[in-house]
Design an enzyme around this catalytic site. Structure first.
Site, PDB file in Angstrom:
ATOM      1  N   THR A 240      34.954  13.802 -18.689  1.00 26.92           N
ATOM      2  CA  THR A 240      35.459  14.194 -20.155  1.00 26.92           C
ATOM      3  C   THR A 240      35.726  15.659 -19.877  1.00 26.92           C
ATOM      4  O   THR A 240      34.967  16.547 -19.488  1.00 26.92           O
ATOM      5  CB  THR A 240      34.306  13.977 -20.918  1.00 26.92           C
ATOM      6  N   CYS A 327      28.400  37.303  -6.286  1.00 27.34           N
ATOM      7  CA  CYS A 327      27.962  35.808  -5.831  1.00 27.34           C
ATOM      8  C   CYS A 327      26.976  36.139  -4.907  1.00 27.34           C
ATOM      9  O   CYS A 327      26.109  35.156  -4.518  1.00 27.34           O
ATOM     10  CB  CYS A 327      28.986  35.190  -5.202  1.00 27.34           C
TER      11      CYS A 327
END
Length: 396
Positions: A240, A327
């Protein structure tokens, strides 16, 4: 000296803008329909998803049906690279070309593919962090499936000759992907005019929320499904849709590409003032090309100190900065980007990255230039490495 708060780490992430947040809010409360539902609340959500898709497409010169929503730039990179590799391996094309200083979303993906039997050529960069397009041309073989080169580097901000690389790939009939996570909103991009086949972008670098990105895939290139289980994203990525984030991305990217040159005209002089001011300190160097770089990016190595200590002391003075990619900020290893341009380990460890936007004022720049020399002086006074340097002794 007055302490203030200055956010100078926009390459790591950005604040969600007021306009983006305002656009997203209804989708948490009243416009919460599932885009796959056939009643009006669902149809309205589907309409708004497609409106956002059209906005993203327009921002980079693509068609709406060439845009796929993802969760982030790393996912987009993975899908583009692994998907192309999987598809073309069936045709005997198991060679990939990239550069030595890509984001780890690319490098770790190509390293994974090497373990699956693919061969990867890692193109070097020069001391200014730039790729020679002819190195790409010379590396392309009959079995080359993909060339993937980042548009602008996340650590040192250098902007690569993307148009030339794309043209070479087009001549050689090789698919070209670019990680443009750092570039979108800062440089003019038109994927059709430039001949780019695939492009990754991320929302949280352009004042949208974290957890939303997109992948442009030129019409005619078919990627295998990323996630199975539903018909979302034209049957390619089940699940979704994250409607609030998608709507926010549409607004953010539209805002980001407005007046790029005008924003650069504001940011670039402030960046240059920071560069010139910090380089007045002895034993410092600018990493990356002086001019072929993102408007708000500067990366400077300061010898005789550790980057982590520098960041902590800047934080104590209200300045948010970085020593490399967010990161990998927990890693003790020196930046692979800085090593790739020829820096020694001990020099790479002392790097400072500032990434400013138009919200960093002239007064903020002055404050940063007031704080950094004092912090560096204090750190060097406590550093045995600096002491050895001053005595002319070799340090390891």
């Amino acid at each position: 000296m007055e302490k203030r708060f200055i956010y100078a780490d926009n390459a790591a992430t950005t604040r969600v803008s007021d306009k983006v947040l305002e656009a997203m809010l209804p989708y948490f409360t009243t416009a919460y329909g599932n885009p796959s539902s056939i009643y009006k609340l669902g149809r309205d959500a589907q309409r708004d998803v497609e409106d956002a898709r059209a906005r993203v497409a327009k921002a980079i010169g693509a068609d709406p049906n060439e845009i796929f929503f993802t969760s982030c730039g790393s996912e987009s990179d993975n899908w583009a690279i692994k998907g192309t590799a999987e598809r073309l391996a069936k045709k005997g094309k198991k060679h990939i070309i990239t550069s030595v200083f890509e984001h780890h979303a690319v490098l770790h993906t190509t390293q994974y593919l090497e373990k699956q039997g693919f061969e990867v050529t890692y193109i070097p960069v020069d001391e200014k962090g730039l790729i020679n397009p002819e190195d790409i041309r010379n590396a392309i073989r009959e079995d080359t499936a993909l060339v993937t080169v980042m548009y602008a580097n996340n650590e040192i901000g250098t902007i690569q000759p993307i148009d030339e690389i794309a043209q070479i790939c087009r001549e050689k009939k090789v698919i070209f992907h670019t990680d443009a996570v750092q570039a979108v909103g800062h440089v003019e991009i038109n994927v059709h005019e430039q001949g780019i086949d695939m492009l990754s972008l991320s929302g949280h670098k352009i004042h949208a929320q974290k957890g939303i990105g997109a992948l442009y895939v030129r019409k005619g290139i078919v990627l295998p499904n990323l996630i199975h289980g539903g018909g979302q994203e034209r049957n390619k990525r089940a699940g979704t849709e994250n409607v609030p984030a998608i709507v926010g991305l549409g607004v953010a990217v539209e805002e980001a590409v407005k007046n790029i040159s005008e924003k650069a005209a504001i940011i670039t002089p402030r960046r240059n003032k920071l560069i010139d001011g910090i380089l007045q300190l002895p034993y410092t160097r600018l990493n990356g090309d002086r001019d072929k770089r993102l408007p708000g990016n500067l990366n400077i190595s300061i010898e005789g100190i550790e980057g982590e200590s520098l960041l902590l002391m800047l934080d104590m003075n209200g300045i948010c900065a970085s020593s490399g990619s967010a990161c990998t900020s927990g890693s003790l290893d020196p930046s692979h980007v800085l090593l790739s341009i020829g820096l020694k380990h001990e020099v790479a460890h002392g790097s400072l990255r500032l990434s400013i936007d138009e919200n960093v004022s002239d007064e903020d720049v002055d404050y940063i230039l007031e704080v950094i020399p004092k912090v560096v002086e204090r750190l060097r006074s406590m550093s045995p490495v600096w002491e050895k340097m001053m005595k002319g002794e070799k340090y390891e």
